[in-house]
Scaffold this active site. Structure first.
Site, PDB file in Angstrom:
ATOM      1  N   CYS A 151      -5.509 -38.397  19.246  1.00  0.00           N
ATOM      2  CA  CYS A 151      -4.204 -38.366  18.618  1.00  0.00           C
ATOM      3  C   CYS A 151      -4.385 -36.984  17.726  1.00  0.00           C
ATOM      4  O   CYS A 151      -3.309 -36.143  17.894  1.00  0.00           O
ATOM      5  CB  CYS A 151      -3.726 -39.541  18.051  1.00  0.00           C
ATOM      6  SG  CYS A 151      -4.592 -40.024  16.361  1.00  0.00           S
ATOM      7  N   HIS A 203      -2.794 -42.900  13.055  1.00  0.00           N
ATOM      8  CA  HIS A 203      -2.271 -42.494  14.303  1.00  0.00           C
ATOM      9  C   HIS A 203      -1.308 -41.188  14.023  1.00  0.00           C
ATOM     10  O   HIS A 203      -0.581 -41.027  12.988  1.00  0.00           O
ATOM     11  CB  HIS A 203      -1.537 -43.345  15.122  1.00  0.00           C
ATOM     12  CG  HIS A 203      -1.270 -43.057  16.394  1.00  0.00           C
ATOM     13  ND1 HIS A 203      -2.265 -42.772  17.437  1.00  0.00           N
ATOM     14  CD2 HIS A 203      -0.040 -42.883  17.056  1.00  0.00           C
ATOM     15  CE1 HIS A 203      -1.835 -42.445  18.606  1.00  0.00           C
ATOM     16  NE2 HIS A 203      -0.338 -42.503  18.463  1.00  0.00           N
ATOM     17  N   HIS A 215       2.116 -38.262  22.298  1.00  0.00           N
ATOM     18  CA  HIS A 215       1.089 -38.747  21.360  1.00  0.00           C
ATOM     19  C   HIS A 215      -0.011 -39.194  22.585  1.00  0.00           C
ATOM     20  O   HIS A 215       0.282 -39.355  23.478  1.00  0.00           O
ATOM     21  CB  HIS A 215       1.468 -39.778  20.523  1.00  0.00           C
ATOM     22  CG  HIS A 215       1.706 -41.038  21.128  1.00  0.00           C
ATOM     23  ND1 HIS A 215       1.195 -42.417  20.828  1.00  0.00           N
ATOM     24  CD2 HIS A 215       2.884 -41.398  22.282  1.00  0.00           C
ATOM     25  CE1 HIS A 215       1.891 -43.151  21.531  1.00  0.00           C
ATOM     26  NE2 HIS A 215       2.742 -42.769  22.323  1.00  0.00           N
TER      27      HIS A 215
END
Length: 249
Positions: A151, A203, A215
């Site tokens: 990510c 994240h 993402h």
């Protein structure tokens, strides 16, 4: 202080001096780093740009002499090659180069391919190209390329495309930028950060618009996001809890 650079397309950066050790990141061709400790098979390094540390295998780098010239070109999404005699190194998107030639150790490379002079001026036209290029790339912990990416590696390479340097991990990236107070004020390119049950940011994704995010989760994917977080329609549930949104330009 000895400065070296990776002389292969992309290599693992590991947590410990072992092939069995976790890959915490990757090092791209030409990336400079300081040698902190040299062992029989691995060397502990600190990357010059992000100060990220880890272990790289010996024979995957060589000493460089820094010219002091600002390096503001990167390999574009169409790719490039570094050629030294019969040796060809395929360069990945985001690889930083200073021009048409580069010397690493005893090798003198000529660069062939499409280079990009990084700028934010063409953001509106380039962002859709990046989305299309990376969409459906496999998720890989520590990855930094279209062949496997995590990510924060995704957000890092998106911003690198426009000449903006981000730190390596999501929690580090969240320490910079300016907070976007309301979701309705989100602009394309803003970064959204998400935390776990312990409140740790784990994240990050790049906002396409105020309701849509790209993402890396399983693969690089596009999902909807609201004040609660990311909603995965395939799983029919929220998969990531929104913590904060930041703007960097």
């Amino acid at each position: 202080m000895s400065i070296s650079a990776c002389n292969l397309s992309i290599v693992p950066l590991r947590a410990e001096a072992s092939h069995r050790s976790e890959m915490v990141s990757q090092v791209l061709f030409g990336e400079n780093f300081e040698l902190l400790e040299e062992g029989v098979d691995f060397a502990r390094i600190r990357l010059s740009e992000t100060k990220y540390e880890g272990w790289i295998q010996n024979h995957q780098y060589a000493t460089v002499v820094l010219s002091g010239v600002k390096r503001n070109n990167i390999v574009d999404i169409s790719g490039a090659k570094a050629i030294s005699g019969s040796k060809i190194v395929h360069l990945l998107h985001g690889t930083v180069v200073s021009g048409s030639t580069i010397t690493i150790g005893e090798e003198h490379y000529s660069i062939e391919g499409t280079l990009r002079d990084t700028t934010i001026a063409d953001f509106k036209t380039e962002l859709p190209k990046l989305i299309q290029f990376y969409k459906n790339s496999p998720y890989m912990w520590g990855g930094r390329s279209v062949f496997g990416i995590d990510c924060s590696g995704l957000s890092q390479v998106f911003y690198k495309h426009f000449g903006i340097s981000l730190m390596r991990d999501a929690y580090q990236q969240a320490e910079g930028g300016k907070t976007v107070d309301f979701l309705t004020e989100i602009q394309p390119g803003d970064l959204a950060f998400f935390d776990n049950e312990a409140g740790r940011i784990v994240h990050v994704g790049v906002m396409i618009d105020s309701e849509t995010i790209i993402h890396a989760s399983g693969r690089v994917r596009i999902d909807k996001m609201d004040s609660q977080g990311i909603f995965n329609t395939e799983q029919n549930r929220y998969t990531h809890n929104l913590r904060i949104v930041k703007r960097y330009f």
